[in-house]
Design a protein around this motif. Structure first.
Motif, short mmCIF file in Angstrom:
data_model
loop_
_atom_site.label_atom_id
_atom_site.label_comp_id
_atom_site.label_asym_id
_atom_site.label_seq_id
_atom_site.Cartn_x
_atom_site.Cartn_y
_atom_site.Cartn_z
N GLY A 139 -36.70 -3.21 1.47
CA GLY A 139 -36.94 -2.08 2.35
C GLY A 139 -38.37 -1.95 2.85
N ARG A 140 -39.26 -2.81 2.40
CA ARG A 140 -40.67 -2.73 2.81
C ARG A 140 -40.99 -3.81 3.84
N TYR A 141 -41.65 -3.40 4.90
CA TYR A 141 -42.10 -4.35 5.92
C TYR A 141 -43.38 -5.05 5.43
N THR A 142 -43.56 -6.29 5.87
CA THR A 142 -44.75 -7.03 5.45
C THR A 142 -45.98 -6.64 6.25
N ALA A 143 -45.78 -5.94 7.39
CA ALA A 143 -46.90 -5.51 8.22
C ALA A 143 -46.41 -4.44 9.18
N PRO A 144 -47.30 -3.56 9.63
CA PRO A 144 -46.90 -2.55 10.62
C PRO A 144 -46.31 -3.18 11.88
N SER A 145 -46.80 -4.35 12.25
CA SER A 145 -46.27 -5.01 13.45
C SER A 145 -44.80 -5.37 13.28
N ASN A 146 -44.39 -5.72 12.07
CA ASN A 146 -42.98 -6.04 11.83
C ASN A 146 -42.12 -4.78 11.88
N GLU A 147 -42.67 -3.66 11.43
CA GLU A 147 -41.93 -2.39 11.51
C GLU A 147 -41.73 -1.99 12.97
N ALA A 148 -42.78 -2.14 13.78
CA ALA A 148 -42.68 -1.84 15.20
C ALA A 148 -41.71 -2.80 15.89
N PHE A 149 -41.74 -4.06 15.48
CA PHE A 149 -40.83 -5.06 16.05
C PHE A 149 -39.38 -4.70 15.73
N ASP A 150 -39.13 -4.27 14.52
CA ASP A 150 -37.79 -3.87 14.10
C ASP A 150 -37.29 -2.71 14.96
N ALA A 151 -38.14 -1.73 15.17
CA ALA A 151 -37.76 -0.59 16.00
C ALA A 151 -37.46 -1.02 17.43
N SER A 152 -38.27 -1.94 17.94
CA SER A 152 -38.06 -2.45 19.29
C SER A 152 -36.73 -3.19 19.42
N LEU A 153 -36.41 -3.99 18.41
CA LEU A 153 -35.15 -4.72 18.41
C LEU A 153 -33.97 -3.76 18.42
N LYS A 154 -34.02 -2.74 17.59
CA LYS A 154 -32.91 -1.80 17.48
C LYS A 154 -32.75 -0.95 18.75
N GLU A 155 -33.86 -0.75 19.48
CA GLU A 155 -33.76 -0.06 20.77
C GLU A 155 -33.00 -0.92 21.77
N GLN A 156 -33.22 -2.24 21.72
CA GLN A 156 -32.52 -3.15 22.62
C GLN A 156 -31.05 -3.27 22.27
#
Length: 198
Positions: A139-156
């Protein structure tokens, strides 16, 4: 028409460094979701005694892969084949290793399940399934950029997203694999190695 993915040029050498000791002379490798074809050509050039079978579910990607293959003129790269990882039947029936780079976060979970089940069908005991991409750890992201990337993917697409190592390990166990190694690579990505059990 050849496609170019800048990220593929950046990560192909680090990924090769992990793959090299896993692929002995004579090994047959199936790449799932070969994309542009850049990874496959780089790996095949560096490992001339290993045979590579590229594949993709996108006909346009197959054209790009074939363009790279024709240009490189390598005898250890087979013509690309149309392959949907989620399918219960693959056009390739045996391999010593299955490699999948940057696919499972931009496809539904059913494709990830199909990838593991398909690899279990075609790999012998001891064969490896190698995945590369961004992952969560419990459940933990390795970096804030990966958390933002995950959110971006789920928006798509709500069915997409950065996958959790815990979920992948459970799927591996269900399909007869053991999680053998996790290697950190640049840009907060990892290579996961799953070995098929007897």
């Amino acid at each position: 028409m050849k496609r170019i993915a800048p990220a593929a040029d950046r990560n192909k050498s680090p990924i090769l460094g992990v793959l090299r000791p896993l692929l002995p002379d004579g090994a047959r490798v199936l790449e799932i979701a070969s994309g542009t074809g850049q990874h496959m050509i780089h790996f095949a050039s560096a490992l001339p005694t290993v045979t590579f079978q590229p594949s993709d579910a996108d006909p346009a990607a197959l054209e790009s892969i074939e363009s790279y293959r024709a240009e490189a003129g390598l005898s250890n790269v087979a013509p690309p084949v149309l392959l949907d990882a989620a399918s219960a039947s693959w056009p390739v029936t045996s391999a010593d290793a299955v490699v999948c780079i940057n696919m499972i976060h931009i496809s539904p979970w059913s494709s990830c399940e199909g990838l593991f089940r398909g690899a279990a069908r075609i790999l012998p005991p001891g064969g490896v399934l190698v995945l590369y991409g961004p992952y969560c750890f419990s459940g933990r992201y390795t970096a804030p950029s990966n958390e933002a990337f995950d959110a971006s993917l789920k928006e798509q697409n709500p069915a997409w997203g950065v996958r959790d190592i815990d979920d992948l390990s459970r799927l591996a166990t269900e399909t007869g694999f053991v999680n053998e190694a996790i290697t950190a690579l640049p840009a907060n990505n990892h290579v996961l190695v799953f070995r098929r059990q007897a």
